[in-house]
Design a protein around this motif. Sequence first.
Motif, short mmCIF file in Angstrom:
data_model
loop_
_atom_site.label_atom_id
_atom_site.label_comp_id
_atom_site.label_asym_id
_atom_site.label_seq_id
_atom_site.Cartn_x
_atom_site.Cartn_y
_atom_site.Cartn_z
N UNK A 145 0.83 -1.19 0.00
CA UNK A 145 0.00 0.00 0.00
C UNK A 145 0.87 1.25 0.00
N UNK A 146 0.37 2.31 -0.65
CA UNK A 146 1.11 3.57 -0.66
C UNK A 146 1.34 4.09 0.75
N UNK A 147 0.37 3.86 1.63
CA UNK A 147 0.51 4.33 3.00
C UNK A 147 1.67 3.66 3.71
N UNK A 148 1.92 2.38 3.41
CA UNK A 148 3.04 1.68 4.02
C UNK A 148 4.36 2.28 3.55
N UNK A 149 4.44 2.60 2.27
CA UNK A 149 5.66 3.22 1.75
C UNK A 149 5.89 4.58 2.41
N UNK A 150 4.82 5.37 2.56
CA UNK A 150 4.96 6.69 3.19
C UNK A 150 5.43 6.56 4.63
N UNK A 151 4.86 5.60 5.36
CA UNK A 151 5.25 5.43 6.75
C UNK A 151 6.71 5.01 6.87
N UNK A 152 7.16 4.07 6.01
CA UNK A 152 8.54 3.60 6.07
C UNK A 152 9.53 4.69 5.69
#
Length: 370
Positions: A356-363
């Motif tokens: 998910x894009x949100x996972x990439x942003x968080x990482x």
Amino acid sequence: MSRLESPPPRATDVAAPSAAEIEASAPGEGGALLEVDHLVKHFPIKSGILIDREVGRVRAVDDVSFTVTRGETLGLVGESGCGKSTLSRSILQLIKPTSGSVRFDGRELVGLSARQMRPLRREIQMIFQDPYASLNPRRRVAQIIGDPLALHGVGSGTERQRKVQQLLERVGLSPEHYNRYPHEFSGGQRQRIGIARALALEPRLIVADEPVSALDVSIQAQIINLLDDLQNDFGLTYIFVAHDLGVVRHVSDRIAVMYLGKIVEIGPADAVYANPIHPYTSSLLSAVPIPDPRQNRAREPLVLEGDVPSPADPPQACRFHTRCPRATDICSELEPRLVDYGGGHWAACHHPIGHQDGEAKRLMGLAPPG
């Protein structure tokens, strides 16, 4: 081309991970033999007749970090012109890096003079791409392989001759060939001579710069099998440079994917092949032919649009966004950093495949945890 919804941009950037961070997440027990930290190599573009002034720079290698552990093979892949060979030569100090750090067994190589590098040349050797150009046509095989031994004062003349004959036999050539010239050998045999020359000083690290790309397919497998056998026999560590992922898959423990001077994905070979995260890696894998024609017909190849941008004027932010089918506004505004997706599998992408894009942003530190 369908475009994904863009996440909100972030004004501040995040520093790229260091070699130590990548090593800490990578599986392996051998310990780091080579550490490359934020390595940069830019070639100046100059103009003028009377005044030699710099008007630009070719950003051949731009902030590259990775480690190579003892006894492993790191495959370095990417299209022609992405900086693989420049990176290899910068590691060996054959060309001087613009900035960054290269540590071999804990010792810093960047900044060493030719005299200081000489003892370390015994530990780090290179197999060159073109077996026709890398051997001096005016010298016999005995001289080509024996010169490194003579330069470092290893053994007497008789001992060096015996060593050369043993090396020729070890790489699959006849010991009686040591008095011949390179033009008397085929391409595959010349590459075996190049391998014997690299082995002469019993190095610990060998950088193989596309060692099979100039050879027939029937000969490529023989050379790859030879390199594998030598690694097992001598405990060698390899950096295997290639543009053919089909070849790299069979020799590498880990794979690093380069695009326009940057590493966009790095991880265990099985993970990179089974679950590529970066769209560029996926496009390279889709170009690898599968022996079963039914599987070839069933899969959908990812064809990239446009040409590779010039390294003298690379795109802003994500360098792949001009050709990426998943690109959104943030890809042209903020450069993605390499982040760990688990198991030592790193990628630099705002819209990672299978995540998910949100996972990439968080990482990446672009969104609060939660």
